[in-house]
Structure formats: C-alpha cells, structure tokens
Scaffold this motif. Structure first.
Motif, PDB file in Angstrom:
ATOM      1  N   GLN A  36       0.829  -1.023   0.096  1.00 20.22           N
ATOM      2  CA  GLN A  36       0.163  -0.012   0.128  1.00 20.22           C
ATOM      3  C   GLN A  36       0.903   1.179   0.079  1.00 20.22           C
ATOM      4  O   GLN A  36       1.971   1.049   0.553  1.00 20.22           O
ATOM      5  CB  GLN A  36      -0.956  -0.092   1.266  1.00 20.22           C
ATOM      6  N   PHE A  37       0.372   2.297  -0.701  1.00 20.67           N
ATOM      7  CA  PHE A  37       1.461   3.541  -0.802  1.00 20.67           C
ATOM      8  C   PHE A  37       0.272   4.574  -0.341  1.00 20.67           C
ATOM      9  O   PHE A  37      -0.742   4.719  -0.601  1.00 20.67           O
ATOM     10  CB  PHE A  37       1.706   3.796  -2.293  1.00 20.67           C
ATOM     11  N   PRO A  38       0.957   5.816   0.294  1.00 22.57           N
ATOM     12  CA  PRO A  38       0.369   6.955   0.724  1.00 22.57           C
ATOM     13  C   PRO A  38      -0.424   7.661  -0.360  1.00 22.57           C
ATOM     14  O   PRO A  38       0.232   7.504  -1.776  1.00 22.57           O
ATOM     15  CB  PRO A  38       1.191   7.913   1.488  1.00 22.57           C
ATOM     16  N   THR A  39      -1.210   8.738  -0.072  1.00 22.50           N
ATOM     17  CA  THR A  39      -1.504   9.473  -1.449  1.00 22.50           C
ATOM     18  C   THR A  39      -0.306  10.331  -1.922  1.00 22.50           C
ATOM     19  O   THR A  39       0.199  10.624  -0.896  1.00 22.50           O
ATOM     20  CB  THR A  39      -2.711  10.140  -0.839  1.00 22.50           C
ATOM     21  N   HIS A  40      -0.225  10.963  -3.036  1.00 25.68           N
ATOM     22  CA  HIS A  40       0.959  11.750  -3.318  1.00 25.68           C
ATOM     23  C   HIS A  40       0.688  12.868  -2.772  1.00 25.68           C
ATOM     24  O   HIS A  40      -0.380  13.840  -2.461  1.00 25.68           O
ATOM     25  CB  HIS A  40       0.901  11.670  -5.054  1.00 25.68           C
ATOM     26  N   GLY A  41       1.834  13.160  -2.308  1.00 26.83           N
ATOM     27  CA  GLY A  41       2.156  14.732  -1.773  1.00 26.83           C
ATOM     28  C   GLY A  41       3.726  15.082  -1.594  1.00 26.83           C
ATOM     29  O   GLY A  41       4.237  14.277  -2.370  1.00 26.83           O
ATOM     30  N   SER A  42       3.718  15.855  -0.784  1.00 27.02           N
ATOM     31  CA  SER A  42       5.243  16.088  -0.721  1.00 27.02           C
ATOM     32  C   SER A  42       6.018  15.176   0.206  1.00 27.02           C
ATOM     33  O   SER A  42       5.363  14.147   0.836  1.00 27.02           O
ATOM     34  CB  SER A  42       5.330  17.484   0.242  1.00 27.02           C
ATOM     35  N   ASP A  43       7.250  14.957   0.178  1.00 28.66           N
ATOM     36  CA  ASP A  43       8.069  13.909   1.103  1.00 28.66           C
ATOM     37  C   ASP A  43       7.678  14.074   2.287  1.00 28.66           C
ATOM     38  O   ASP A  43       7.261  12.853   2.977  1.00 28.66           O
ATOM     39  CB  ASP A  43       9.320  14.091   0.935  1.00 28.66           C
ATOM     40  N   ALA A  44       7.648  15.085   2.935  1.00 26.43           N
ATOM     41  CA  ALA A  44       6.997  15.261   4.360  1.00 26.43           C
ATOM     42  C   ALA A  44       5.562  14.801   4.753  1.00 26.43           C
ATOM     43  O   ALA A  44       5.244  14.188   5.731  1.00 26.43           O
ATOM     44  CB  ALA A  44       7.192  16.569   4.936  1.00 26.43           C
ATOM     45  N   GLU A  45       4.724  14.923   3.625  1.00 22.20           N
ATOM     46  CA  GLU A  45       3.425  14.592   3.827  1.00 22.20           C
ATOM     47  C   GLU A  45       3.208  13.291   3.696  1.00 22.20           C
ATOM     48  O   GLU A  45       2.424  12.337   4.639  1.00 22.20           O
ATOM     49  CB  GLU A  45       2.280  15.307   2.863  1.00 22.20           C
ATOM     50  N   MET A  46       3.965  12.373   2.712  1.00 21.85           N
ATOM     51  CA  MET A  46       3.995  11.027   2.425  1.00 21.85           C
ATOM     52  C   MET A  46       4.557  10.550   3.891  1.00 21.85           C
ATOM     53  O   MET A  46       4.049   9.377   4.174  1.00 21.85           O
ATOM     54  CB  MET A  46       4.563  10.693   1.579  1.00 21.85           C
ATOM     55  N   CYS A  47       5.619  10.875   4.244  1.00 23.38           N
ATOM     56  CA  CYS A  47       6.295  10.330   5.429  1.00 23.38           C
ATOM     57  C   CYS A  47       5.353  10.338   6.797  1.00 23.38           C
ATOM     58  O   CYS A  47       5.444   9.355   7.497  1.00 23.38           O
ATOM     59  CB  CYS A  47       7.649  11.139   5.840  1.00 23.38           C
ATOM     60  N   ALA A  48       4.543  11.426   6.984  1.00 23.13           N
ATOM     61  CA  ALA A  48       3.801  11.700   8.008  1.00 23.13           C
ATOM     62  C   ALA A  48       2.307  10.516   7.651  1.00 23.13           C
ATOM     63  O   ALA A  48       2.092  10.041   8.833  1.00 23.13           O
ATOM     64  CB  ALA A  48       3.126  12.958   7.948  1.00 23.13           C
ATOM     65  N   GLN A  49       2.163  10.074   6.601  1.00 17.85           N
ATOM     66  CA  GLN A  49       1.098   9.082   6.639  1.00 17.85           C
ATOM     67  C   GLN A  49       1.858   7.564   6.968  1.00 17.85           C
ATOM     68  O   GLN A  49       0.974   6.967   7.497  1.00 17.85           O
ATOM     69  CB  GLN A  49       0.737   9.066   5.091  1.00 17.85           C
ATOM     70  N   VAL A  50       3.109   7.472   6.425  1.00 12.85           N
ATOM     71  CA  VAL A  50       3.695   6.256   6.795  1.00 12.85           C
ATOM     72  C   VAL A  50       3.846   6.210   8.637  1.00 12.85           C
ATOM     73  O   VAL A  50       3.590   5.252   9.044  1.00 12.85           O
ATOM     74  CB  VAL A  50       4.977   6.103   6.286  1.00 12.85           C
ATOM     75  N   ASP A  51       4.314   7.513   8.992  1.00 14.59           N
ATOM     76  CA  ASP A  51       4.400   7.585  10.520  1.00 14.59           C
ATOM     77  C   ASP A  51       3.088   7.185  11.337  1.00 14.59           C
ATOM     78  O   ASP A  51       2.918   6.334  12.164  1.00 14.59           O
ATOM     79  CB  ASP A  51       4.876   8.680  10.643  1.00 14.59           C
ATOM     80  N   LYS A  52       1.855   7.478  10.879  1.00 15.17           N
ATOM     81  CA  LYS A  52       0.555   7.431  11.318  1.00 15.17           C
ATOM     82  C   LYS A  52       0.461   6.052  11.284  1.00 15.17           C
ATOM     83  O   LYS A  52      -0.330   5.415  12.029  1.00 15.17           O
ATOM     84  CB  LYS A  52      -0.489   8.077  10.506  1.00 15.17           C
TER      85      LYS A  52
END
Length: 108
Positions: A36-52
């Motif tokens: 599964q992959f986060p929704t596209h966004g900035s690196d910081a936004e995607m990393c925040a989704q992974v952290d969540k």
C-alpha cells in the motif's frame, strides 16, 4: 476508499476460503506482501502518512529501505506481510531518469 478496502478484505477472505476448501491447489511457501502507498504529496506529507500507519501497526520505520528513497513500515502475519511505503521524490526522479532511456539503446 471504503469500497476499495471492503473489496480487498473480501478478496483476501475469499482466497483463503478457496485455498482451504481446495487443498489440491498448490501455494508457495514464500511471503505474500500486500503493498500500500500513501496518497501523493510532498515527501514530508507522505512520510507523515507512513508514520501514522506505523503508529497503528505498532511498528518502526524500516531503515533498510531508506538508502533507496523509500520510507516504509510493515507488519507480518505469518508468511503474509502488510507493507506501507512512501517512495520519495528523489527515488521517483531516479526511476523516471532511468526509464527515459528505455528503448533508446540497441545493444545489437
């Protein structure tokens, strides 16, 4: 989003029931990974989704993927793995650059 989630869960349950009911159907002993992959966004936004997701799973960020530009976490359920990965901008750019030469070089 909810329909995709329901369809995935239903499909996995149907597959498990089918395999259980049909022991003559071979299955490998290797790992099955649901990516599964986060929704596209900035690196910081995607990393925040992974952290969540890591917080929900109770897992850490996997350091072995970091050199490749992936920020990932995952959880194993026996031989089945749930993997949530952000592919960071630099890694996507490298891949795009590599792909830009595809078909342009004829080794013959």
């Amino acid at each position: 989003m909810r329909d995709d989630r329901t369809a995935l869960i239903t499909g996995l349950l149907d597959l498990a029931a089918f395999l259980e009911a049909n022991p003559e159907v071979p299955v490998s002993l290797g790992t099955v990974t649901v990516h599964q992959f986060p929704t596209h966004g900035s690196d910081a936004e995607m990393c925040a989704q992974v952290d969540k997701v890591a917080a929900v799973l109770g897992t850490e960020i996997d350091p072995k993927d970091r050199p490749y530009g992936h920020y990932a976490t995952g959880l194993d359920f026996g031989p089945v793995r749930y993997q949530f990965t952000a592919i960071l901008a630099a890694a996507r750019a490298r891949r795009q650059a590599d792909d830009s030469y595809r078909g342009c070089v004829d080794p013959a």
